[in-house]
Design a protein around this motif. Sequence first.
Motif, short mmCIF file in Angstrom:
data_model
loop_
_atom_site.label_atom_id
_atom_site.label_comp_id
_atom_site.label_asym_id
_atom_site.label_seq_id
_atom_site.Cartn_x
_atom_site.Cartn_y
_atom_site.Cartn_z
N ARG B 132 0.83 -1.20 0.00
CA ARG B 132 0.00 0.00 0.00
C ARG B 132 0.87 1.25 0.00
NH1 ARG B 132 -3.38 -0.15 4.76
NH2 ARG B 132 -2.21 -1.96 5.45
N TYR B 134 3.87 1.30 -1.27
CA TYR B 134 4.45 1.26 -2.62
C TYR B 134 3.49 1.87 -3.63
CZ TYR B 134 5.63 -0.85 -7.10
OH TYR B 134 5.90 -1.03 -8.42
N ALA B 135 2.19 1.60 -3.46
CA ALA B 135 1.20 2.13 -4.41
C ALA B 135 1.28 3.66 -4.46
CB ALA B 135 -0.20 1.69 -4.00
N TRP B 136 1.57 4.29 -3.33
CA TRP B 136 1.68 5.75 -3.33
C TRP B 136 2.90 6.24 -4.10
CZ3 TRP B 136 -1.66 9.40 -2.71
CH2 TRP B 136 -2.81 9.15 -1.96
N MET B 137 3.97 5.42 -4.10
CA MET B 137 5.16 5.85 -4.85
C MET B 137 4.80 6.08 -6.31
SD MET B 137 8.00 3.25 -3.24
CE MET B 137 9.40 3.91 -4.13
N GLY B 138 3.95 5.21 -6.86
CA GLY B 138 3.55 5.35 -8.25
C GLY B 138 2.72 6.60 -8.50
N LEU B 139 2.06 7.10 -7.45
CA LEU B 139 1.24 8.30 -7.63
C LEU B 139 2.04 9.57 -7.40
CD1 LEU B 139 -2.09 7.37 -5.79
CD2 LEU B 139 -1.49 7.06 -8.18
N ARG B 141 5.48 10.21 -7.49
CA ARG B 141 6.75 10.51 -8.13
C ARG B 141 6.65 11.70 -9.07
NH1 ARG B 141 9.54 5.79 -10.50
NH2 ARG B 141 8.23 6.37 -12.23
N ASN B 143 7.36 11.86 -12.11
CA ASN B 143 6.67 11.46 -13.32
C ASN B 143 5.55 10.47 -13.00
OD1 ASN B 143 8.22 9.36 -12.60
ND2 ASN B 143 9.15 9.01 -14.62
N GLY B 144 4.97 10.65 -11.80
CA GLY B 144 3.89 9.76 -11.36
C GLY B 144 2.53 10.24 -11.84
N LEU B 145 1.51 9.51 -11.40
CA LEU B 145 0.17 9.74 -11.92
C LEU B 145 -0.34 11.15 -11.59
CD1 LEU B 145 -2.04 8.22 -13.44
CD2 LEU B 145 -3.00 7.58 -11.23
N ASN B 148 1.45 13.81 -13.63
CA ASN B 148 1.06 13.70 -15.03
C ASN B 148 -0.33 14.28 -15.27
OD1 ASN B 148 3.33 12.67 -16.16
ND2 ASN B 148 2.74 10.53 -15.90
N LEU B 171 1.01 11.59 4.34
CA LEU B 171 0.05 10.92 3.47
C LEU B 171 0.14 9.40 3.65
CD1 LEU B 171 -1.83 12.06 1.22
CD2 LEU B 171 -0.13 11.29 -0.39
N TYR B 175 -2.73 7.14 5.41
CA TYR B 175 -3.29 6.11 4.55
C TYR B 175 -3.20 4.73 5.20
CZ TYR B 175 -3.81 3.26 0.36
OH TYR B 175 -4.21 2.34 -0.55
N LEU B 243 10.63 4.78 2.45
CA LEU B 243 10.23 4.79 1.05
C LEU B 243 9.78 6.17 0.58
CD1 LEU B 243 8.32 1.42 0.63
CD2 LEU B 243 10.65 1.97 0.00
#
Lengths: 283, 298
Positions: B132, B134-139, B141, B143-145, B148, B171, B175, B243
């Motif tokens: 969970r 890790y999922a935030w890292m994708g958002l 970053r 160049n994350g979601l 973008n 956050l 979360y 992280l």
Amino acid sequence: MSHARRSVLVPSVMAFGFAFLYVPILAMIGYSFNNSRLVTVWDSANSPTLKWYSALWRNQQVLDAAWLSFRIALLNATGAAILGTLAGLVLARFGRFRGRTLFTALTTAPLVMPEVITGLSLLLLFVAMEQTIGWPAGRGVTTLTIAHITFSLSYVAVIVQSRLAGFDLSLEEAAMDLGARPVTVFLRITLPLIAPAIVSGWLLAFTLSWDDLVISQFVAGPGSSTLPMVIFSKVRLGVTPDINALATLMVLTVAVGVVIATVLLRRQERRRERDLRLAAGAD
Amino acid sequence: MAARGLRLGRLLVIGVPMGWLLLFFLAPFLIDFKISLSEVRLAIPPYAPLLEWADGKLVALHLHLTNYRYLFTDSLYVSAYGYSLKVAAVSTVLCLLLGYPMALGIARAEPARRNLLLMLVILPFWTSFLLRVYAWMGLLRNNGLINNLLLWAGVIDTPIQMMQTDFAVYLGIVYSYLPFMILPLYTNLEKHDGTLLEAAADLGAKPLAAFLRVTLPLSVPGILAGALLVFIPVVGEYVIPTLLGRPDQLMIGRVLSDEFFANRDWPVASAVAMLMLLLLVAPIVAFQRLQNNASEAR
């Protein structure tokens, strides 16, 4: 009613809260089907694809770690279910006894104790034990399982305790009055009553062990990397698509399992309540 | 005969879990304390023995408080402890602000919807903590979601730095720990007697006044339980700050882990753990009181 007017605030916070809980996971699941190696660029020409999932099947490191984690989780869940059920029984049914305060303290403290403290202390114990009595020899499955049981038995105890608190003693006392021995009362009355709690406890202990990173890092030996440890070492370096796929599999398995377990337990519960009602009506 | 069997059985049922916890939960803290008084040494294990034996007799006892003195003189540790306490306190308040209305909403939903909502709160609790975060890292970053989306919508021209900030740590913590706040609050709020609020309304209380004077005071045990379930573990949090957090300001859990794994200084790592435990004794005892009261009230 008066609730109706202020109910704008509560539902909007709820909607925001649930979106907050689920959007990151859903985004991660979405990106696991993305063809591009650049995680954030959606390659719409070649997506969705399952290539990261098939890559997982060829990743021996991930497979080994998953197998290790699975074995430890099974051992842990079983051990924690047994010890936790005993502890929950003591908390709910044994009244006052010498050392009860210590007993309660020891069963509830692991719920909040920061994992770095538990992990470090357990490792120091294992090292000291190995020095003095030669057991446990080295660190691996044994030390990992002992550590996991130690923190997860508390969760089982709390679940079993609150389940028992929901039933008064009358059934157990009636059986005792009819001359049943304590062991018989436990096996025939108490155990069926708390069986759903033991099952939930077993499942929770399984996932707690399967997901544990911090304590495992301390008590694992070289060559005994659990799945979260492998994931963490990859994730520290950044977001990778194969981890997205692995995460999706793990999250979906747990979600499906929890939903099925909840539905089954609830159905069984309803049947039991109906039986009790029928039995009461038959008098 | 039967009475003795009963007593023996009782003793066993208490003794088995108690023995396990004494050996694997309490004893480790004593060893931790012992090693925190030792000196680091290039050996396996890497600390000096406290007791020196010769011909079966104790000849010397070496106690070192240097590790503790070190914690108070080196600004790295002082600032890490302070920062951890601050992060834990702020996150607890944030979890409460978000969790309270959610728990209230669930408790006041119709029974059929309530079970669904409750499951939606519990479900993340069953899924991996690490994943969970890790999922935030994708958002988050660059160049994350989120960046973008904002770039695409024309809200910003350059990505906002969100990873490795205090914002990301808060956050991630809110979360991850939100269910720990919602569940005890829900358990408390769900038991409230609705007629109290109706009585308040009949006596002319506005909904806000009724909330502040009836619901809120009644829910204090739930608030405390939730707050402690968040605050205590967050002080020692390791994964989230590692992280998502700042590289220039470590939390104490990370410092402990680095002392142990990177520096191989077991005595200092033990001292760090002991001092953290000391800071947390009061909240842990408060949590246990609360648990005891709750189980005795039933």
